[in-house]
Design an enzyme around this catalytic site. Structure first.
Site, short mmCIF file in Angstrom:
data_model
loop_
_atom_site.label_atom_id
_atom_site.label_comp_id
_atom_site.label_asym_id
_atom_site.label_seq_id
_atom_site.Cartn_x
_atom_site.Cartn_y
_atom_site.Cartn_z
N TYR A 41 0.79 -1.15 0.25
CA TYR A 41 -0.13 -0.11 -0.05
C TYR A 41 0.73 1.26 -0.17
CZ TYR A 41 -3.60 -3.10 1.68
OH TYR A 41 -4.82 -4.06 1.76
N HIS A 99 0.17 -11.67 2.19
CA HIS A 99 -0.50 -10.86 1.52
C HIS A 99 -1.20 -11.69 0.37
CE1 HIS A 99 -1.89 -6.29 0.32
NE2 HIS A 99 -2.81 -7.23 0.04
#
Length: 272
Positions: A41, A99
């Site tokens: 991110y 992730h």
């Protein structure tokens, strides 16, 4: 802090710079204590800045980050997590997730799950888990560390993609489910079934979608940049849906997967 994950968290996907700082600041002020970020991110430093400025005691917070696929190799995972901790200004994460599984198995599940367990043993993170795993991949992860060591499987879940096969298997292993994109990028606000249920309860369609997830025992991590929405998301704990309303929402399933990046997503389990 117990080993349970706070049921409503603040997601930070796609939020960067001052926008994510403001969102986390406003979220913490509204009462959020669970913040979800990730290496990819590119906002960990800003999230850390907002947390540091909030004045909220570290012991009250639950902070999650996620290891990106470039850092899954045994010699990269722990150094990357230490860098995440530096950016977040923390000594320890509450939860660290893989992730995405390594595309095409380039890095074996056994390698990165063992490295993740090592990070926990070293005190870098209190809990570990996975995200975007198929049932076959989750079985492999369980074979390495044991189901009891996997705090959660974080997957896309909303009324239009209910991921029942994945949910059922995780539950059979006593692994908690965290639902990301629980509002389907806002699509829930346009659904007439959700709107009708919302009208009966005097709340919004978004709040109904979140209540539906919470009532199934999922953790939810919606994101928002608007203080009013941050507050209304937290308020869903007080909504109780009837069995008939839960069934109406269950009938909205249409296998509408929004997070399905080419070259990254695994071969998903068939819709159940």
């Amino acid at each position: 802090m117990s080993n349970s994950i706070p049921t409503i968290g603040l997601g930070t996907f796609r939020l960067q710079g001052q926008i994510v700082i403001d969102s986390v600041r406003d979220g913490l002020a509204a009462g959020y204590r669970h913040i979800d970020t990730a290496q990819i991110y590119e906002n960990e430093a800003e999230v850390g800045q907002a947390i540091a400025a909030s004045g909220v005691a570290r012991g009250e917070l639950f902070v999650t980050t996620k290891i990106w696929i470039d850092n899954l190799a045994a010699d990269k995972l722990i150094p990357s997590l230490k860098e995440s901790l530096r950016k977040l200004r923390l000594e320890q994460l509450d939860l660290t997730l893989i992730h995405w599984p390594s595309p095409n198995g380039a890095v074996p599940v056994a390698e990165y799950m063992a490295a993740l367990a090592e990070a926990k043993a070293a005190g870098l993170t209190r809990l570990i888990g996975v995200s975007n795993f198929t049932n076959a991949l989750l079985r492999q992860a369980i074979d390495v560390v044991g189901a009891a060591e996997i705090a959660t499987q974080q997957v896309e879940i909303h009324p239009f993609l209910q991921n029942r096969a994945v949910v059922d298997f995780a539950r059979s292993q006593a692994i908690a489910i965290t639902a990301y994109m629980p509002l389907a990028y806002g699509k829930v606000t346009q659904d007439p079934v959700l709107a009708a249920i919302a009208a009966r309860h005097g709340v919004s369609a978004a709040q109904i979608a979140l209540a539906w997830s919470l009532q199934q025992g999922f953790v939810v991590i919606p994101s928002s940049t608007k203080p009013a929405n941050l507050a209304s998301n937290l308020a869903v704990r007080h909504i109780a849906l009837s069995a008939d309303e839960m069934a109406q929402i269950a009938a909205l399933e249409r296998n509408e997967r929004l997070a399905n990046p080419a070259g990254l997503a695994p071969q998903w389990d068939a819709a159940a």
